[in-house]
Design a protein around this motif. Sequence first.
Motif, PDB file in Angstrom:
ATOM      1  N   VAL A 233     -11.554 -16.191  -0.257  1.00 34.78           N
ATOM      2  CA  VAL A 233     -10.640 -14.981  -0.345  1.00 34.78           C
ATOM      3  C   VAL A 233      -9.566 -15.019   0.813  1.00 34.78           C
ATOM      4  N   PRO A 234      -8.400 -14.642   0.526  1.00 28.58           N
ATOM      5  CA  PRO A 234      -7.323 -14.909   1.309  1.00 28.58           C
ATOM      6  C   PRO A 234      -7.069 -13.869   2.514  1.00 28.58           C
ATOM      7  N   LEU A 235      -6.339 -13.905   3.653  1.00 29.71           N
ATOM      8  CA  LEU A 235      -5.976 -12.985   4.561  1.00 29.71           C
ATOM      9  C   LEU A 235      -4.502 -12.577   3.977  1.00 29.71           C
ATOM     10  N   LEU A 236      -4.417 -11.290   3.685  1.00 29.48           N
ATOM     11  CA  LEU A 236      -3.154 -10.728   3.105  1.00 29.48           C
ATOM     12  C   LEU A 236      -2.465  -9.674   3.961  1.00 29.48           C
ATOM     13  N   PRO A 237      -1.117  -9.555   3.979  1.00 28.71           N
ATOM     14  CA  PRO A 237      -0.703  -8.450   4.600  1.00 28.71           C
ATOM     15  C   PRO A 237      -0.454  -7.173   3.821  1.00 28.71           C
ATOM     16  N   ALA A 238      -0.825  -5.801   4.387  1.00 27.15           N
ATOM     17  CA  ALA A 238      -0.803  -4.749   3.351  1.00 27.15           C
ATOM     18  C   ALA A 238      -0.354  -3.632   4.677  1.00 27.15           C
ATOM     19  N   ASN A 239       0.209  -2.510   3.956  1.00 29.87           N
ATOM     20  CA  ASN A 239       0.801  -1.436   4.745  1.00 29.87           C
ATOM     21  C   ASN A 239      -0.143  -0.398   4.920  1.00 29.87           C
ATOM     22  N   HIS A 240      -1.389  -0.421   4.073  1.00 34.48           N
ATOM     23  CA  HIS A 240      -2.176   0.630   4.074  1.00 34.48           C
ATOM     24  C   HIS A 240      -3.324   0.790   5.126  1.00 34.48           C
ATOM     25  N   VAL A 241      -3.299  -0.516   6.017  1.00 37.61           N
ATOM     26  CA  VAL A 241      -4.300  -0.787   6.867  1.00 37.61           C
ATOM     27  C   VAL A 241      -4.045   0.198   7.977  1.00 37.61           C
ATOM     28  N   THR A 242      -4.979   0.826   8.559  1.00 38.04           N
ATOM     29  CA  THR A 242      -4.926   1.696   9.755  1.00 38.04           C
ATOM     30  C   THR A 242      -5.829   1.234  11.035  1.00 38.04           C
ATOM     31  N   MET A 243      -5.574   2.038  12.130  1.00 35.29           N
ATOM     32  CA  MET A 243      -6.444   1.484  13.206  1.00 35.29           C
ATOM     33  C   MET A 243      -7.106   2.784  13.925  1.00 35.29           C
ATOM     34  N   THR A 244      -7.135   3.695  12.754  1.00 32.53           N
ATOM     35  CA  THR A 244      -7.936   5.128  13.541  1.00 32.53           C
ATOM     36  C   THR A 244      -9.466   4.602  13.192  1.00 32.53           C
ATOM     37  N   LYS A 245      -9.781   3.956  12.437  1.00 31.73           N
ATOM     38  CA  LYS A 245     -11.620   3.449  12.152  1.00 31.73           C
ATOM     39  C   LYS A 245     -11.342   2.105  12.008  1.00 31.73           C
ATOM     40  N   GLY A 246     -12.750   1.643  12.171  1.00 33.01           N
ATOM     41  CA  GLY A 246     -12.918   0.246  11.418  1.00 33.01           C
ATOM     42  C   GLY A 246     -12.517  -0.871  12.630  1.00 33.01           C
ATOM     43  N   THR A 247     -12.158  -1.904  12.007  1.00 34.29           N
ATOM     44  CA  THR A 247     -11.751  -3.136  12.809  1.00 34.29           C
ATOM     45  C   THR A 247     -10.366  -3.509  12.647  1.00 34.29           C
ATOM     46  N   GLY A 248      -9.640  -2.845  11.849  1.00 35.09           N
ATOM     47  CA  GLY A 248      -8.172  -3.158  11.594  1.00 35.09           C
ATOM     48  C   GLY A 248      -7.847  -4.078  10.536  1.00 35.09           C
ATOM     49  N   LEU A 249      -9.009  -4.635   9.881  1.00 32.06           N
ATOM     50  CA  LEU A 249      -8.856  -5.605   9.040  1.00 32.06           C
ATOM     51  C   LEU A 249     -10.003  -4.949   7.669  1.00 32.06           C
ATOM     52  N   VAL A 250      -9.263  -5.020   6.606  1.00 36.21           N
ATOM     53  CA  VAL A 250      -9.587  -4.128   5.523  1.00 36.21           C
ATOM     54  C   VAL A 250     -10.224  -5.069   4.330  1.00 36.21           C
ATOM     55  N   HIS A 251     -11.524  -4.771   4.048  1.00 37.47           N
ATOM     56  CA  HIS A 251     -12.255  -5.209   3.059  1.00 37.47           C
ATOM     57  C   HIS A 251     -11.474  -4.726   1.734  1.00 37.47           C
ATOM     58  N   THR A 252     -10.995  -5.851   0.832  1.00 38.55           N
ATOM     59  CA  THR A 252     -10.222  -5.232  -0.328  1.00 38.55           C
ATOM     60  C   THR A 252     -11.001  -5.761  -1.692  1.00 38.55           C
ATOM     61  N   ALA A 253     -11.314  -4.548  -2.551  1.00 38.26           N
ATOM     62  CA  ALA A 253     -11.793  -4.823  -3.881  1.00 38.26           C
ATOM     63  C   ALA A 253     -11.022  -4.162  -4.788  1.00 38.26           C
ATOM     64  N   PRO A 254      -9.891  -4.879  -5.485  1.00 39.62           N
ATOM     65  CA  PRO A 254      -8.891  -4.159  -6.214  1.00 39.62           C
ATOM     66  C   PRO A 254      -9.537  -3.516  -7.361  1.00 39.62           C
ATOM     67  N   ALA A 255     -10.588  -3.771  -7.823  1.00 36.72           N
ATOM     68  CA  ALA A 255     -11.157  -2.874  -8.740  1.00 36.72           C
ATOM     69  C   ALA A 255     -11.746  -1.605  -8.451  1.00 36.72           C
ATOM     70  N   HIS A 256     -11.857  -1.487  -7.220  1.00 37.57           N
ATOM     71  CA  HIS A 256     -12.467  -0.124  -6.552  1.00 37.57           C
ATOM     72  C   HIS A 256     -11.617   0.655  -5.727  1.00 37.57           C
ATOM     73  N   GLY A 257     -10.363   0.393  -5.604  1.00 34.17           N
ATOM     74  CA  GLY A 257      -9.723   1.330  -4.402  1.00 34.17           C
ATOM     75  C   GLY A 257      -8.170   1.195  -5.061  1.00 34.17           C
ATOM     76  N   MET A 258      -7.539   2.509  -5.040  1.00 37.23           N
ATOM     77  CA  MET A 258      -6.070   2.551  -5.187  1.00 37.23           C
ATOM     78  C   MET A 258      -5.237   1.441  -4.548  1.00 37.23           C
ATOM     79  N   GLU A 259      -5.238   1.548  -3.330  1.00 42.22           N
ATOM     80  CA  GLU A 259      -4.457   0.675  -2.357  1.00 42.22           C
ATOM     81  C   GLU A 259      -4.906  -0.631  -2.594  1.00 42.22           C
ATOM     82  N   ASP A 260      -6.073  -1.117  -2.863  1.00 44.45           N
ATOM     83  CA  ASP A 260      -6.468  -2.274  -3.177  1.00 44.45           C
ATOM     84  C   ASP A 260      -5.952  -2.768  -4.256  1.00 44.45           C
ATOM     85  N   TYR A 261      -5.805  -2.249  -5.293  1.00 42.13           N
ATOM     86  CA  TYR A 261      -5.359  -2.282  -6.643  1.00 42.13           C
ATOM     87  C   TYR A 261      -3.871  -2.679  -6.404  1.00 42.13           C
TER      88      TYR A 261
END
Length: 1036
Positions: free
Chosen positions: A371-399
């Motif tokens: 799977v590729p590394l891709l740029p996205a505007n919905h990534v935030t730094m408030t929680k997690g790691t700053g790298l977002v697992h993306t499943a297009p079938a199960h998230g609006m931003e992912d889609y």
Amino acid sequence: MLLCRVSAVSQTVARWGRRSHRGGGLLHRALSFSSSRCHGVSSGEGSAQPAEAVPAQGLYRDSVLLPRTEFPMKLIGQKLLDRELEIQRECGFAELYSWQRERKAKKEFCLHDGPPYANGDPHVGHALNKILKDIRNRFEMLRGRQVHYVPGWDCHGLPIELKALGDLGTSGLSPLQIRQKAREFAEGAIARQRAAFQRWGVMADWDQCYYTFDGAYEAAQLKVFQEMHSKGLIYQDYKPVFWSPSSRTALAEAELEYNPQHVSKAIYATFPLVTLPPKLASEADLGSVSVLVWTTQPWTIPANQAVCYMPNAQYSVVKRADNSQLLLMATERTASLAALLGTELESVGTFTGSQLEGGMCKHPTVLDKEVPLLPANHVTMTKGTGLVHTAPAHGMEDYSVASQFKLSVECMVDGEGKFTELAGPELQNLSVMGEGADKVISMLKACGALVKEEQCVHSYPYDWRTKQPVVIRPSKQWFINTASLKDKAKEVLQKVRVLPESARGSLLVMLDRRTYWCISRQRSWGVPIPVFYHKDTGDALINKHTVSHIANLFKEKGSDCWWELPMETLLPPEVLKKSKAGPVTDYVRGEDVLDIWFDSGASWAAVLEEEQEGESEELESRLSWLPAPLRKPLVAESDSRADVYVEGKDQIGGWFQSSLLTSVAARNKAPYKALVVHGFAVSEKGEKMSKSLGNVVDPDTVINGGKDPSTPAYGADVLRWWVAESNVFSEVQIGPTVLSSARDSISKLRNTLKFLLGNLHGFDPRTQAVDPKEMHYIDQYMLHLLREYSIKVTDAYSEFDSSRAIRALQAFIARDLSSFYFSIIKDRLYCDPEDSLGRRSCQTVLEEILDGLARSIAPILPHLAEEVYLHAPGHDKGETLFKSGWIKSSSVWRRPGLEEAVEGACAIRDSFLSSIPGKNAAQYDLTVAIEPGLLFELMESLQEEPTSTSSQLTELMMAARTTLTSTLPRDLPPDALLSNGSFLINLEGGVIREDSAYSIAVVPTSAARCPRCRRYTGQSADCLCPRCQSIVSVAN
């Protein structure tokens, strides 16, 4: 020059004063004085006593005119309930709405009723909403407007379907069988709610309501659908939607509620970098690096198609001190993650997000998948790691990322919320929210990709009907493109008045959150989406010809015909020909129904749109199903918008929004001119009502009482008072204490009304009323105060602020009536000759006050208002208050100089009463000394004689005798109480100011108490005063 102007005014005042005893004119020049009026001694208006106390028995009892009325002081229990129902019948509550629709009126007021849901019994939330609306409708009707208010019910949807079917479920039942049971259930709920609304006194034509399951309503709704579809605003697509496994249907945002205490199993997992980004590969040898991601939904990992980064952020490759593993994460998240993992993280290299472009990761659970590394505007730094697992079938931003980069949108979850065979044999048939998530975690652990697992408490969307968590999964649904409507919706919303104004921000936020609106539902109980599908290609057949034909069928037969009629009737040859479609045998009808928010959101089209003359049959008015009086144009300009929508704050993202979006889409304007957003009914402790807490208040029990003696029957007016008295723009508390207080407030009001009615016995305002110019000045002054009161309550009702109207009512009664006017006039009422000018003057004012009070409380307490009107003088039998208009105050009541004269006297009265605290003013003689000037001339208008026991000034002072002089006498007795004061006079906006000083001397009177009137005006003990002697001699 200034002195000349003062002199001119003084001469005018003097002339007015000399004419006062003849009932002459008032000051020709308006004066303004500043004064604080303290009304002195309180006197209960329920008391049938003159100034001190009329003897219960004695020689002169029959000559004293005590109050007489059949109006009961108190109504409780069954008598109260019977009386309210009797008033509803006798005063034509049921016919009132139709009567006012048929009368001529210059203006119309339209309050469009948001349809309550037909899935249960009436509750206090209904009471709050319906009574709040009715208060405004009754007010508008009283002030002469023609009210347009058609009650409605929202009749479709899953909650009704589930309740109707109960334990049966849908298995083995055809759509028509399900719909029949759901309709019967809804009709039963409507009947119970309608009966309750009528009992609460809500004014409407209850035989002409609107129902979203009515065929004509459904036809109007489909015309809105067609209008939006023809503009490209309604489309079919395959993309992620909120899906309820418990309801097995798609949901819209408005059908969600968020559980802030939802617990998820959050994980940190690694995706090994198999292809380093080109810009990183040229750097120092990094060895084996893994991308670290965080998610609260581990079940979505198998559907991963990418890992997203923020292009402008800083990222670091760090080495774990405990195992030397190299991890890629956002630089600013390093410290937090080091603490979380319990190890030091040493930075090996730092890069910008844009340098990660081109990197490829190995999927941790799917063999041979990268799977590729891709740029996205919905990534935030408030929680997690700053790298977002993306499943297009199960998230609006992912889609959105998938759409941009052409990623696969594979759905591995079925309608029951279980993994499909696409997820692999290990996961197939496991529930994604339960054992399926656990299995994914164990798979990550087995392959060494699981870094950490933790419990995460966070807000998560739930199905508002089943109270179960939802998932996001893609499916083929019908959508409204709200993104293209938002700008226009915001624009028209700026022209809409919102009460409270603070709710406007929430409306705009809710609009921003909704990029698209899923309007299709996979159920049976609803309005069918009028679409046909080609059997082979699956292509949708839907256009203005097909939709118009189906709308006409629904109007004639109801939407059951979608399942009842053969395809040849639903798609006749002429429609197929206009549609340029193949034979009918190529098509099947769709099985989805419309979202109920679209049902109710189109109510403006079915209820508000005016009848158009000369239309063709196809464009026949959407209101033709209503009776003629209800089809009249809303306003002359053909502006078919409601004046106001009034609903609870939960409708900010519900009916307010769905109505706005459909109206803007179809006709480019809002369906309302104003919005009123009220709070929810809660317990007295501010808690949400629930059966488990035992704090549910049933409006039927409030009105009729409960089995427990501690829950008395309060009647409908107490329920209405509760609504009116509350601050409806916040949470509205209700419980035993609140209701008992409301009952007590109404009892005090009844006391005042009984006093007024009792003192109007034998008085007919049509023949015995006194012209204001001939009245005592204190009486004229009360008309002035009544006019001020009427302006205040009119303004309050106009602002949807009935609690302010109640405060104005209570202040007027307590301050201006009970503590002031009533205590002054009792002697004149009880002991003056029955037909004397002074007594008739007072009765004229009392009748105006009674009429004004009854009309001002009528929107809130219609039963009590009509009960008072039945006992009040001055109108024929059969007349009702609600057919006779609003408060009839007159601008003539505000006369130049009137307020100033009485306010000046009140200032002196305050000084007098303050000098004898706790004593009976009637036992004292009062001397008032004022230097020649405006104030002296004003007081002389109330008492022309130097000394008097019967002047208007003496009555206002409530003294035995009042002497008006320019200086205090030197031979005052040693026990005289002396006091000084001043009264500031402002003329012509402060251009001329005169601070008038006065002195008073108070001495015990030497006069004897009259055995009839009990005033100290007799010459000797047991001897009648001159006034009473004259009255008794005439009577004898």
